[in-house]
Design an enzyme around this catalytic site. Sequence first.
Site, short mmCIF file in Angstrom:
data_model
loop_
_atom_site.label_atom_id
_atom_site.label_comp_id
_atom_site.label_asym_id
_atom_site.label_seq_id
_atom_site.Cartn_x
_atom_site.Cartn_y
_atom_site.Cartn_z
N HIS A 157 -4.84 34.85 2.16
CA HIS A 157 -5.02 35.01 0.48
C HIS A 157 -3.96 34.61 -0.67
O HIS A 157 -4.13 35.77 -2.19
CB HIS A 157 -5.36 36.45 0.56
CG HIS A 157 -6.64 37.13 1.55
ND1 HIS A 157 -7.87 37.08 0.94
CD2 HIS A 157 -5.73 37.75 2.81
CE1 HIS A 157 -8.41 37.05 2.34
NE2 HIS A 157 -6.97 38.03 3.25
N SER A 278 7.27 15.18 -20.45
CA SER A 278 6.68 15.82 -20.85
C SER A 278 7.33 15.07 -21.95
O SER A 278 8.34 14.82 -22.70
CB SER A 278 6.46 17.08 -21.07
OG SER A 278 6.14 17.20 -22.10
N LYS A 284 10.73 19.54 -19.32
CA LYS A 284 9.11 19.56 -18.25
C LYS A 284 9.07 18.74 -17.41
O LYS A 284 10.77 17.64 -17.45
CB LYS A 284 8.35 19.14 -18.97
CG LYS A 284 7.43 20.19 -19.60
CD LYS A 284 7.49 21.77 -18.85
CE LYS A 284 6.54 21.53 -18.33
NZ LYS A 284 4.86 21.33 -18.30
N GLU A 291 -0.40 15.88 -8.65
CA GLU A 291 -1.74 16.47 -8.96
C GLU A 291 -2.99 14.91 -9.01
O GLU A 291 -4.10 15.72 -8.64
CB GLU A 291 -1.62 16.56 -10.86
CG GLU A 291 -0.91 18.44 -10.29
CD GLU A 291 -0.12 18.01 -12.09
OE1 GLU A 291 0.24 19.06 -12.38
OE2 GLU A 291 0.66 17.17 -12.79
#
Length: 461
Positions: A157, A278, A284, A291
Amino acid sequence: QANMQWGGRFAAGPAAIMNEINASISFDQALWRQDIRGSLAHAAMLCKVGIISADDLKAIEGGLAGIAAEIEQGTFPFSDALEDIHMNIEARLSERIGEAGKRLHTARSRNDQVATDFRLWVRDAIDGVVAQTESLMATLAKRALENASQPMPGFTHLQIAQPVTFGHHLLAYVEMLGRDRSRLLDGRRRLNQSPLGSAALAGTSFPIDRHMTAQALGFDGPTRNSLDAVSDRDFALEFLGALSIQAMHLSRLAEEIVQWTSTPFNFASLSDAFTTGSSIMPQKRNPDAAELVRGKTGRITGDFIALLTVMKGLPLAYAKDSQEDKEPVFDAVRAITLSLAAMDGMVADITPNRERMREMAGAAFATATDLADWLVRELKVPFRTAHHVTGQLVAMAEKRDVALEQLPLEDMRTVEPRIHQGIYSVLDVDSSLASRTSFGGTAPENVRCAAQEWLARLNQA
Ligand code: ARG
């Protein structure tokens, strides 16, 4: 002007939109090697059974070699009006060698031709994906060996559950990829039959030798029913189904890499090589490749559903709908090839943050199960009772904001008077890990053995 391949019956040529919706040459030119290979096998067979002469065969072989060179050099005159790769090559062959070229299509139809070409293409694609899968498995197994005793929290979980090792976690993906690999190879076995010689749908009256062409093309034998052979695409569906499952596995690993490298998790980092910045936020570091692996799973699953939907209502035998079989497969192969390569690179690249992983492995009372197991083993308490006692101890520790091993013995004894000093020996992360020696468990010794076993199986040891 009527089509040169079937103009005999036609007075006029097709509407522009007819050509546009019908033509597949823009994408099925990818099949050119398979198409030439199939034609060579077919021609050799036609000659052997006496349907064409040895001179014709020689001319066809020379002509096809010339066409292959033209395609390789980028000088082949691809034509939309000739619809697809099969007619483009056949028309060009006749242009180059005349009569002999026009004999090649004897006892053959584009229906068995495309089914053969596509099987050959998918077979090669399977071999490519399997090789990439094995490479990723070996990379994972190497990193697992290196991290056989590195603690990390195991989750259920997404809540910290019990300590595991990072190596064990990585080997879980090796198991998944091993099944993906066997699904691909399983599909390959079923695919490996030759449709060539099924002709349009009913077979042919010519005395062809389908066993000969099957063997020449590396198939285990000819398909057994001509209607089935020209109309079914389940070999492509099985491949896409296997790729969908595999992509789902890659997507889960990608998602975990995104989590591990996130600022709050801080379990691991990717080097500059696998990170992007970024355009506005100078600080960043984004895991874009992970992804994208996660994202590409969507299109692979979509490709599977697309072809399944195309096929579901088709009456036997061939219908042009089947031409829609190629783009989803090409697209899925492109996506999985990129994903496997990127994942292989990321797994080799990733650096675990050892201290942080170890710290979180013991956080949130992660060894509570070890405590309950100790009560069962040492005090012969039934497990359900031990669970309850441990729950009370966790509540006590939580209230005081301390770890389980920081509870003094006398306080533990207020809950269960028979608890003794020995209990502290099972509450630290390393003892917990070392004790998980059941087959398939996370003990570092198990993990080392399993990783070495995989490396040996993958021939990388
Ligand atoms: N381009 C077609 C395909 O990909 C080849 C088969 C065409 N057959 C036909 N009867 N029109 O399916």
